[in-house]
Motif scaffolding. Structure first.
Motif, PDB file in Angstrom:
ATOM      1  N   GLY A   1       0.786  -1.231   0.000  1.00  0.00           N
ATOM      2  CA  GLY A   1       0.000   0.000   0.000  1.00  0.00           C
ATOM      3  C   GLY A   1       0.813   1.273   0.000  1.00  0.00           C
ATOM      4  N   CYS A   2       2.108   1.174   0.279  1.00  0.00           N
ATOM      5  CA  CYS A   2       2.959   2.363   0.361  1.00  0.00           C
ATOM      6  C   CYS A   2       4.291   2.092  -0.327  1.00  0.00           C
ATOM      7  CB  CYS A   2       3.238   2.725   1.821  1.00  0.00           C
ATOM      8  SG  CYS A   2       1.789   3.139   2.777  1.00  0.00           S
ATOM      9  N   ARG A   3       4.904   3.173  -0.792  1.00  0.00           N
ATOM     10  CA  ARG A   3       6.258   3.036  -1.330  1.00  0.00           C
ATOM     11  C   ARG A   3       7.188   2.707  -0.159  1.00  0.00           C
ATOM     12  NH1 ARG A   3       5.789   8.386  -2.569  1.00  0.00           N
ATOM     13  NH2 ARG A   3       7.888   8.658  -1.782  1.00  0.00           N
ATOM     14  N   ALA A   4       8.176   1.877  -0.406  1.00  0.00           N
ATOM     15  CA  ALA A   4       9.102   1.463   0.662  1.00  0.00           C
ATOM     16  C   ALA A   4       9.823   2.659   1.271  1.00  0.00           C
ATOM     17  CB  ALA A   4      10.103   0.453   0.126  1.00  0.00           C
ATOM     18  N   ASP A   5      10.170   3.653   0.472  1.00  0.00           N
ATOM     19  CA  ASP A   5      10.878   4.814   1.007  1.00  0.00           C
ATOM     20  C   ASP A   5       9.964   5.744   1.795  1.00  0.00           C
ATOM     21  OD1 ASP A   5       9.506   5.642  -1.265  1.00  0.00           O
ATOM     22  OD2 ASP A   5      11.028   7.124  -1.813  1.00  0.00           O
ATOM     23  N   ALA A   6       8.652   5.517   1.747  1.00  0.00           N
ATOM     24  CA  ALA A   6       7.699   6.340   2.491  1.00  0.00           C
ATOM     25  C   ALA A   6       7.418   5.774   3.871  1.00  0.00           C
ATOM     26  CB  ALA A   6       6.396   6.469   1.716  1.00  0.00           C
ATOM     27  N   LEU A   7       7.951   4.606   4.188  1.00  0.00           N
ATOM     28  CA  LEU A   7       7.697   3.957   5.474  1.00  0.00           C
ATOM     29  C   LEU A   7       8.824   4.219   6.457  1.00  0.00           C
ATOM     30  CD1 LEU A   7       6.514   0.464   4.187  1.00  0.00           C
ATOM     31  CD2 LEU A   7       5.084   2.299   5.059  1.00  0.00           C
ATOM     32  N   SER A   8       8.454   4.572   7.685  1.00  0.00           N
ATOM     33  CA  SER A   8       9.465   4.712   8.727  1.00  0.00           C
ATOM     34  C   SER A   8       9.760   3.324   9.295  1.00  0.00           C
ATOM     35  CB  SER A   8       8.957   5.630   9.842  1.00  0.00           C
ATOM     36  OG  SER A   8       7.996   4.966  10.624  1.00  0.00           O
ATOM     37  N   PRO A   9      10.881   3.155  10.009  1.00  0.00           N
ATOM     38  CA  PRO A   9      11.189   1.842  10.587  1.00  0.00           C
ATOM     39  C   PRO A   9      10.096   1.327  11.515  1.00  0.00           C
ATOM     40  CG  PRO A   9      13.091   3.284  10.718  1.00  0.00           C
ATOM     41  CD  PRO A   9      11.945   4.117  10.217  1.00  0.00           C
ATOM     42  N   PHE A  10       9.384   2.225  12.204  1.00  0.00           N
ATOM     43  CA  PHE A  10       8.342   1.803  13.124  1.00  0.00           C
ATOM     44  C   PHE A  10       7.147   1.195  12.393  1.00  0.00           C
ATOM     45  CE2 PHE A  10      10.612   5.165  15.390  1.00  0.00           C
ATOM     46  CZ  PHE A  10      11.040   4.437  16.480  1.00  0.00           C
ATOM     47  N   GLU A  11       6.976   1.555  11.131  1.00  0.00           N
ATOM     48  CA  GLU A  11       5.841   1.043  10.372  1.00  0.00           C
ATOM     49  C   GLU A  11       6.020  -0.418   9.976  1.00  0.00           C
ATOM     50  OE1 GLU A  11       3.748   4.406   7.955  1.00  0.00           O
ATOM     51  OE2 GLU A  11       5.902   4.665   7.797  1.00  0.00           O
ATOM     52  N   HIS A  12       7.183  -0.970  10.226  1.00  0.00           N
ATOM     53  CA  HIS A  12       7.440  -2.378   9.927  1.00  0.00           C
ATOM     54  C   HIS A  12       7.158  -3.277  11.136  1.00  0.00           C
ATOM     55  CE1 HIS A  12       9.460  -1.476   6.103  1.00  0.00           C
ATOM     56  NE2 HIS A  12       9.874  -0.396   6.723  1.00  0.00           N
TER      57      HIS A  12
END
Length: 123
Positions: free
Chosen positions: A9-20
């Protein structure tokens, strides 16, 4: 499966480490579900680094939830840079209200509280 849906649902570069991290999200969802207002504090020098897209989308999907993005450390940015960030964030996050803050006590336009007053020097 959950992490794959986040990555889909999101580009990988748009995710912060906490979103994983699923446990972080579970705790955050519990708090958001009980909240009337969500306030995201973002450093004005790179606010996109501090505003998780997935959190914004989750909050924006709840019409009764008010979302505020506070740009902090505005004394470290020029007025022109601050205005450009406000314009860009307003376009990218239309459901969020924007506010600015500086703990330096410098008067800034649109600031919540106008900064923190210096502590009086005592004996």
């Amino acid at each position: 499966a959950w992490l794959a849906s986040v990555h889909g649902g999101c580009r990988a570069d748009a995710l912060s480490p906490f979103e994983h991290n699923l446990e972080v999200w579970r705790q955050l969802w519990r708090v958001v579900e009980r909240s009337d207002v969500v306030c995201i504090v973002a450093d004005v020098r790179n606010p996109l680094l501090h505003v998780p897209a997935a959190l914004y989308e989750h909050c924006a999907a709840r019409p009764s939830l008010r979302l505020v993005i506070v740009l902090s450390k505005v004394d470290l940015a020029s007025r022109k840079a601050l205005e450009r960030w406000r314009e860009a964030l307003s376009r990218r996050f239309p459901r969020a209200r924007l506010a600015t803050f500086s703990s330096k006590g410098r008067e800034v336009g649109g600031s919540l509280g106008g900064g923190v007053a210096p502590r009086p020097k005592g004996p």
